[in-house]
Design a protein around this motif. Structure first.
Motif, PDB file in Angstrom:
ATOM      1  N   UNK A 295       0.825  -1.221   0.000  1.00 12.39           N
ATOM      2  CA  UNK A 295       0.000   0.000   0.000  1.00 12.39           C
ATOM      3  C   UNK A 295       0.856   1.268   0.000  1.00 12.39           C
ATOM      4  N   UNK A 296       1.926   1.205  -0.764  1.00  6.94           N
ATOM      5  CA  UNK A 296       2.756   2.390  -1.025  1.00  6.94           C
ATOM      6  C   UNK A 296       2.379   2.947  -2.392  1.00  6.94           C
ATOM      7  N   UNK A 297       2.543   4.259  -2.610  1.00  7.00           N
ATOM      8  CA  UNK A 297       2.241   4.825  -3.939  1.00  7.00           C
ATOM      9  C   UNK A 297       3.036   4.104  -5.022  1.00  7.00           C
ATOM     10  N   UNK A 298       2.345   3.684  -6.078  1.00  7.33           N
ATOM     11  CA  UNK A 298       2.990   2.915  -7.154  1.00  7.33           C
ATOM     12  C   UNK A 298       3.698   3.854  -8.113  1.00  7.33           C
ATOM     13  N   UNK A 299       4.966   4.115  -7.836  1.00  8.94           N
ATOM     14  CA  UNK A 299       5.787   4.999  -8.661  1.00  8.94           C
ATOM     15  C   UNK A 299       7.001   4.211  -9.144  1.00  8.94           C
ATOM     16  N   UNK A 300       7.078   4.004 -10.457  1.00 11.56           N
ATOM     17  CA  UNK A 300       8.153   3.188 -11.016  1.00 11.56           C
ATOM     18  C   UNK A 300       9.532   3.816 -10.844  1.00 11.56           C
ATOM     19  N   UNK A 301       9.604   5.141 -10.882  1.00  5.98           N
ATOM     20  CA  UNK A 301      10.911   5.795 -10.892  1.00  5.98           C
ATOM     21  C   UNK A 301      11.414   6.166  -9.507  1.00  5.98           C
ATOM     22  N   UNK A 302      10.611   5.949  -8.465  1.00 10.89           N
ATOM     23  CA  UNK A 302      11.075   6.263  -7.115  1.00 10.89           C
ATOM     24  C   UNK A 302      12.124   5.226  -6.699  1.00 10.89           C
ATOM     25  N   UNK A 303      13.072   5.636  -5.884  1.00 14.70           N
ATOM     26  CA  UNK A 303      14.162   4.761  -5.439  1.00 14.70           C
ATOM     27  C   UNK A 303      13.661   3.949  -4.258  1.00 14.70           C
ATOM     28  N   UNK A 304      13.552   2.630  -4.431  1.00 13.61           N
ATOM     29  CA  UNK A 304      12.938   1.788  -3.402  1.00 13.61           C
ATOM     30  C   UNK A 304      13.976   0.946  -2.690  1.00 13.61           C
ATOM     31  N   UNK A 305      14.023   1.084  -1.362  1.00 12.92           N
ATOM     32  CA  UNK A 305      14.961   0.365  -0.518  1.00 12.92           C
ATOM     33  C   UNK A 305      14.225  -0.759   0.212  1.00 12.92           C
ATOM     34  N   UNK A 306      14.836  -1.930   0.252  1.00 13.02           N
ATOM     35  CA  UNK A 306      14.219  -3.068   0.924  1.00 13.02           C
ATOM     36  C   UNK A 306      15.116  -3.655   1.985  1.00 13.02           C
ATOM     37  N   UNK A 307      14.495  -4.336   2.948  1.00 10.24           N
ATOM     38  CA  UNK A 307      15.265  -5.011   4.003  1.00 10.24           C
ATOM     39  C   UNK A 307      14.426  -6.165   4.548  1.00 10.24           C
ATOM     40  N   UNK A 308      15.036  -7.343   4.625  1.00  4.91           N
ATOM     41  CA  UNK A 308      14.450  -8.497   5.308  1.00  4.91           C
ATOM     42  C   UNK A 308      15.462  -8.902   6.363  1.00  4.91           C
ATOM     43  N   UNK A 309      15.084  -8.812   7.637  1.00  2.26           N
ATOM     44  CA  UNK A 309      16.115  -8.946   8.659  1.00  2.26           C
ATOM     45  C   UNK A 309      15.526  -9.314  10.009  1.00  2.26           C
ATOM     46  N   UNK A 310      16.361  -9.965  10.825  1.00  2.00           N
ATOM     47  CA  UNK A 310      16.058 -10.020  12.252  1.00  2.00           C
ATOM     48  C   UNK A 310      16.281  -8.621  12.825  1.00  2.00           C
ATOM     49  N   UNK A 311      15.396  -8.196  13.693  1.00  2.00           N
ATOM     50  CA  UNK A 311      15.486  -6.847  14.244  1.00  2.00           C
ATOM     51  C   UNK A 311      16.274  -6.887  15.555  1.00  2.00           C
ATOM     52  N   UNK A 312      17.586  -6.988  15.405  1.00  3.49           N
ATOM     53  CA  UNK A 312      18.506  -7.027  16.539  1.00  3.49           C
ATOM     54  C   UNK A 312      19.673  -6.092  16.237  1.00  3.49           C
ATOM     55  N   UNK A 313      20.384  -5.710  17.289  1.00  2.88           N
ATOM     56  CA  UNK A 313      21.455  -4.720  17.126  1.00  2.88           C
ATOM     57  C   UNK A 313      22.532  -5.197  16.167  1.00  2.88           C
ATOM     58  N   UNK A 314      22.816  -6.513  16.168  1.00 12.29           N
ATOM     59  CA  UNK A 314      23.834  -7.049  15.259  1.00 12.29           C
ATOM     60  C   UNK A 314      23.584  -6.623  13.816  1.00 12.29           C
ATOM     61  N   UNK A 315      22.308  -6.571  13.429  1.00 11.95           N
ATOM     62  CA  UNK A 315      21.952  -6.285  12.041  1.00 11.95           C
ATOM     63  C   UNK A 315      21.988  -4.793  11.709  1.00 11.95           C
ATOM     64  N   UNK A 316      22.344  -3.948  12.676  1.00 13.18           N
ATOM     65  CA  UNK A 316      22.455  -2.520  12.404  1.00 13.18           C
ATOM     66  C   UNK A 316      21.125  -1.842  12.135  1.00 13.18           C
ATOM     67  N   UNK A 317      20.031  -2.404  12.647  1.00 13.38           N
ATOM     68  CA  UNK A 317      18.725  -1.833  12.331  1.00 13.38           C
ATOM     69  C   UNK A 317      18.525  -0.471  12.992  1.00 13.38           C
ATOM     70  N   UNK A 318      19.275  -0.186  14.059  1.00 10.19           N
ATOM     71  CA  UNK A 318      19.206   1.145  14.661  1.00 10.19           C
ATOM     72  C   UNK A 318      19.712   2.210  13.684  1.00 10.19           C
TER      73      UNK A 318
END
Length: 493
Positions: A295-318
């Motif tokens: 449910x994000x605006x469908x814009x082909x030219x926008x720069x899209x960043x993705x992440x699939x991760x465990x949410x722990x400090x090791x992964x640098x999610x902060x």
């Protein structure tokens, strides 16, 4: 490199195997590497606990043996099945009170660590030893035993008590998880008293399962060459760096591979549109599909960043959280799929609520969405503080989703930073930053964004990624070479 004659019989010991049971990357490795080794001619048996979820599945299980262990109430059984559609046999160690319970292998349904993990995995290790010595009378004895992480690390220590034992390889998938328990636990487990010493399993007055592998295995390896160097340092050795330095001649690194049958954009049934390096225009269909799913605006030219991760400090999610505070005036979108620390989960959810047109956060894990993120995002972010190997950057590269990574572990060994030189010589595959700071992460993302706005250059980098070979065949060959070295008399010390 040794000649590949007389392919070894291999007992592969692990606490999780995809698709039978999975909490992380160990399961992916354990599900794919044995199959790749079998294709190279190895006679492989995988051994893991018979968890409740496995027993309740529709798998076809066959009874092999049963036994009793001193100090363990009830009988222990050994069942067999096969790893997916391969000839690789899986041996399941069954004990109703130890393994047939709800929850994942290490924690209950509430996320609390099982209080009897030491007893559970010591039982598992003792049965592995019986199987390795053919004391369960199965008529099959391995040439090499390959143990993985602390849950199997008592095996090398116990096998060393027996002169006729096969050699052991111990693989460290993440040194941060060591299996530490009080001394009273050692006394209760019925382990040989000689193992309680600083030269054995004692670690600052505690029982350390992982030391069983680090001290007693014939060879030690980890899942990238860079991580093998890093764990010999004070910063990443967790107090074991001296031991690892002492054993550096027997320590090596082999990068993980990926299962090309599962992670292949050309054939993946979980993504909206299949594509290849020769049909990159079709990748944009996946971006639109991902935006619609989230449910994000469908814009082909926008720069899209993705992440699939465990949410722990090791992964640098902060660092990601800090970065997201700065994107409100930028043509960026960000999507996250993950679960972990409750405080991180809450912060990401609140961030998405504040900025729903740019940020989407899904707490949990969904295999279909994970594949769609890999196919639909332009960039995949991995700012890990340490990363023994990492698999998501490999999945991303396979899907032409350019990784932005911190200069650590397997990320260093797999991602080539995009510079003028590497772009020109067609080796650039991503954007690497050297310090675990939000400023360094932002600078790498900005560099990526600038090149994203140069479509011809960007497509070159995307194709470099998609043409890279990180399948298991190459890595399995290196493991096979290592097994054969271990079978030589000089390396059985």
């Amino acid at each position: 490199m040794t000649t590949r004659q007389n392919k070894p019989k291999l007992l592969f010991a692990t606490s999780e195997v995809h698709p039978l049971i999975k909490t992380g990357g160990l399961a992916d490795v354990s599900g794919a590497l044995p199959i790749a080794l079998q294709k190279l001619g190895c006679d492989v048996r995988v051994i893991l606990p018979a968890y409740g979820d496995i027993l309740e599945s529709d798998l076809s299980l066959n009874f092999l043996a049963e036994t009793y262990l001193p100090g363990v109430p009830g009988k222990v059984s050994l069942l067999s099945t096969h790893l997916e559609d391969s000839p690789v046999q899986v041996w399941l160690v069954g004990h109703s009170s130890a393994f047939a319970r709800r929850g994942n292998p290490y924690m209950d349904v509430h996320g609390d660590i099982w209080p009897d993990n030491a007893e559970r995995f010591a039982l598992f290790c003792k049965v592995i030893v019986l199987a390795a010595l053919d004391r369960l009378h199965l008529g099959w004895k391995p040439d090499v035993v390959h143990c993985n992480d602390w849950q199997t690390a008592l095996v090398p220590a116990l096998l060393k008590q027996t002169p006729e034992a096969p050699p052991c390889l111990f693989t460290i998938h993440n040194l941060a998880y060591q299996g530490l328990f009080p001394q009273a636990t050692f006394d209760a487990l019925g382990l040989p008293a000689t193992l309680w010493s600083p030269e054995g399993l004692e670690f600052h007055g505690q029982l350390s399962f992982i030391k069983g592998g680090l001290v007693f295995a014939n060879r030690i390896n980890t899942v990238s060459a860079q991580y093998a160097k890093e764990i010999q340092t004070h910063e990443m050795g967790y107090g074991l760096e001296g031991l690892l330095q002492y054993r550096r001649e027997e320590l090596s690194g082999i990068i993980n591979g990926i299962d090309d049958a599962i992670w292949n954009p050309k054939t993946d049934p979980l993504i909206a549109q299949n594509y290849s390096a020769k049909s990159l225009a079709k990748k944009k269909v996946n971006k639109t599909a991902l935006q619609e799913m989230l449910q994000l605006p469908a814009k082909k030219d926008i720069f899209m960043l993705g992440c699939v991760s465990r949410l722990v400090e090791q992964k640098g999610v902060d660092l990601i959280l800090e970065f997201l505070e700065t994107i409100t005036d930028k043509p960026l979108q960000f999507c996250l799929l993950g679960t972990g620390d409750l405080s991180f989960q809450k912060k990401f959810v609140n961030m998405a609520k504040k900025n729903p047109k740019q940020i989407s956060v899904i707490i949990g894990y969904d295999e279909k969405l994970a594949h769609q993120i890999e196919a639909g995002a332009d960039v995949f972010i991995m700012p890990s503080r340490f990363e023994p190997c990492g698999l998501n950057q490999l999945y991303s590269m396979r899907y032409g989703t350019v990784p932005v990574v911190h200069h650590v572990g397997g990320l260093v060994d797999t991602v080539v930073d995009a510079t003028d030189k590497t772009i020109a010589d067609a080796t650039a595959t991503g954007f690497v930053f050297n310090q675990p700071t939000v400023a360094a992460l932002s600078e790498a993302i900005n560099r990526a964004h600038l090149i994203f706005n140069k479509p011809r250059t960007w497509q070159k980098i995307v194709r470099n990624n998609m043409n890279a070979d990180f399948t298991w065949q190459k890595s399995a060959g290196k493991y096979l070479d290592l097994y054969q070295i271990m079978q030589q008399p000089f390396s059985k010390k």
